[in-house]
Design a protein around this motif. Sequence first.
Motif, short mmCIF file in Angstrom:
data_model
loop_
_atom_site.label_atom_id
_atom_site.label_comp_id
_atom_site.label_asym_id
_atom_site.label_seq_id
_atom_site.Cartn_x
_atom_site.Cartn_y
_atom_site.Cartn_z
N ASP A 121 2.01 12.60 -4.09
CA ASP A 121 3.08 13.58 -3.96
C ASP A 121 2.91 14.64 -5.04
O ASP A 121 2.13 14.49 -5.98
CB ASP A 121 4.43 12.88 -4.07
CG ASP A 121 4.75 12.04 -2.84
OD1 ASP A 121 4.65 12.58 -1.74
OD2 ASP A 121 5.08 10.85 -3.01
N SER B 79 -2.21 6.96 -3.14
CA SER B 79 -1.09 7.90 -3.08
C SER B 79 -0.09 7.52 -4.17
O SER B 79 -0.42 6.78 -5.10
CB SER B 79 -0.46 7.87 -1.69
OG SER B 79 0.50 8.89 -1.54
N SER B 80 1.11 8.04 -4.08
CA SER B 80 2.14 7.77 -5.08
C SER B 80 3.47 7.49 -4.39
O SER B 80 3.67 7.84 -3.23
CB SER B 80 2.27 8.94 -6.05
OG SER B 80 2.67 10.12 -5.37
N GLN B 81 4.38 6.87 -5.13
CA GLN B 81 5.69 6.56 -4.58
C GLN B 81 6.64 7.74 -4.59
O GLN B 81 7.70 7.69 -4.01
CB GLN B 81 6.31 5.41 -5.34
CG GLN B 81 5.85 4.04 -4.87
CD GLN B 81 6.84 2.97 -5.25
OE1 GLN B 81 7.15 2.79 -6.42
NE2 GLN B 81 7.34 2.25 -4.27
N GLY B 82 6.28 8.79 -5.28
CA GLY B 82 7.13 9.97 -5.37
C GLY B 82 6.45 11.02 -6.22
O GLY B 82 5.31 10.84 -6.68
N PRO C 2 0.46 -2.21 -0.54
CA PRO C 2 1.16 -2.64 0.68
C PRO C 2 0.19 -2.94 1.82
O PRO C 2 -0.90 -2.37 1.91
CB PRO C 2 2.03 -1.43 1.02
CG PRO C 2 1.25 -0.27 0.50
CD PRO C 2 0.61 -0.76 -0.77
N TYR D 251 -0.54 2.53 -3.94
CA TYR D 251 0.42 3.54 -4.39
C TYR D 251 0.66 3.35 -5.88
O TYR D 251 0.80 2.23 -6.36
CB TYR D 251 1.75 3.40 -3.64
CG TYR D 251 1.69 3.82 -2.20
CD1 TYR D 251 2.06 5.11 -1.81
CD2 TYR D 251 1.24 2.93 -1.22
CE1 TYR D 251 2.00 5.49 -0.48
CE2 TYR D 251 1.16 3.31 0.11
CZ TYR D 251 1.54 4.61 0.47
OH TYR D 251 1.46 4.98 1.78
N THR D 252 0.71 4.45 -6.61
CA THR D 252 1.00 4.40 -8.04
C THR D 252 2.46 4.74 -8.29
O THR D 252 3.09 5.48 -7.53
CB THR D 252 0.12 5.39 -8.82
OG1 THR D 252 0.42 6.73 -8.41
CG2 THR D 252 -1.36 5.10 -8.59
N SER D 253 2.99 4.22 -9.38
CA SER D 253 4.30 4.62 -9.87
C SER D 253 4.28 4.50 -11.38
O SER D 253 3.35 3.93 -11.97
CB SER D 253 5.42 3.76 -9.27
OG SER D 253 5.31 2.42 -9.71
N ARG E 49 5.44 4.17 3.78
CA ARG E 49 5.36 4.35 2.34
C ARG E 49 5.22 3.01 1.63
O ARG E 49 5.67 1.99 2.09
CB ARG E 49 6.62 5.06 1.82
CG ARG E 49 6.87 6.40 2.46
CD ARG E 49 5.88 7.44 2.00
NE ARG E 49 6.04 7.71 0.58
CZ ARG E 49 5.45 8.73 -0.04
NH1 ARG E 49 4.65 9.55 0.62
NH2 ARG E 49 5.64 8.94 -1.32
N GLY E 50 4.59 3.10 0.39
CA GLY E 50 4.36 1.88 -0.37
C GLY E 50 5.65 1.35 -0.98
O GLY E 50 6.59 2.06 -1.18
N LEU F 265 0.94 -0.59 -6.47
CA LEU F 265 1.47 -1.33 -5.32
C LEU F 265 0.42 -1.32 -4.22
O LEU F 265 -0.18 -0.27 -3.93
CB LEU F 265 2.76 -0.70 -4.83
CG LEU F 265 3.89 -0.58 -5.86
CD1 LEU F 265 5.05 0.20 -5.27
CD2 LEU F 265 4.35 -1.95 -6.30
#
Length: 283
Positions: A120, A87-90, A48, A58-60, A282-283, A46
């Motif tokens: 995270d 970064s990451s989404q969670g 953003p 952001y990765t997920s 956050r993304g 993602l």
Amino acid sequence: MILGEHGQPLGVVRAHRAGDARLAFERVGPRTVVRTARAHSPLRLLTPRNHGHAAWVYTSSLGGGLVDGDHLTVDIEVAPGATALLSSQGSTRVYRSPRGCRSELSARVEEGALLVLAPDPTMCFTGARFAQRQDVQLAPGASLVLMDLVTAGRSANGERWAFTHYTSTLRVHREGRALLDERWLLDPSHGALPERLGRFDALGTVLLVGPALDAAREALAAHVGALPVTPRAGLVCSASPLGPDGLVLRAAASSAEALVRTAREWLSFLPGLLGDDPWTRRG
């Protein structure tokens, strides 16, 4: 999320998934843009918008985490003068995995560029086997912020340090010379993890390297060095210099929340470097 008998989310196909991602950042005028963002399932990227000059990604992961046999690879290139955040989404959840799961990241940061790696925490569930490798190559004048946190798992469910194997390898080189080359290994075959780790439910490393971080390194080294030593403290920290322009911060905390809060406090200078606050946007 509903979990099956093996601790994996229902509906997730328990088969080998090889996901890879390629990211490239470059500077265009005063801003950094994402030149390349390509990912294959189960990885997702993602990108953003933000109010600063840096580019954020952001990765997920599809399925809510890593399942048995997953092997993820991420390749990053940061061009001269660019500023990038990954970064990451969670939290990265690793489910029961008898064959193991792997995650590998390789990054090249060119002259005058800054890369921030601030995902995270990693959370390994009961029976998880996880191996992580991060390899960062820095050009002269390049800078790096790296945050790497791991938690005990689902402590509230009685799954405290209940995974089967965890290893994390971190290598940072500049012009072919190693600045940091270390490997963490947590494995109950060497002794029961809950007893060995005592009151601590989370462990973390924060790394700052390069000229863009001179002021932040000096302030953090002084701050952590001045902290009192308190018996049975819920948070234990240390700061160690790394060559002429690096600093390694370590922390062990009695809760994941305390570790995340502390790591983000250490990185409270990031909005100034990025032009926006990644913790609130956050993304």
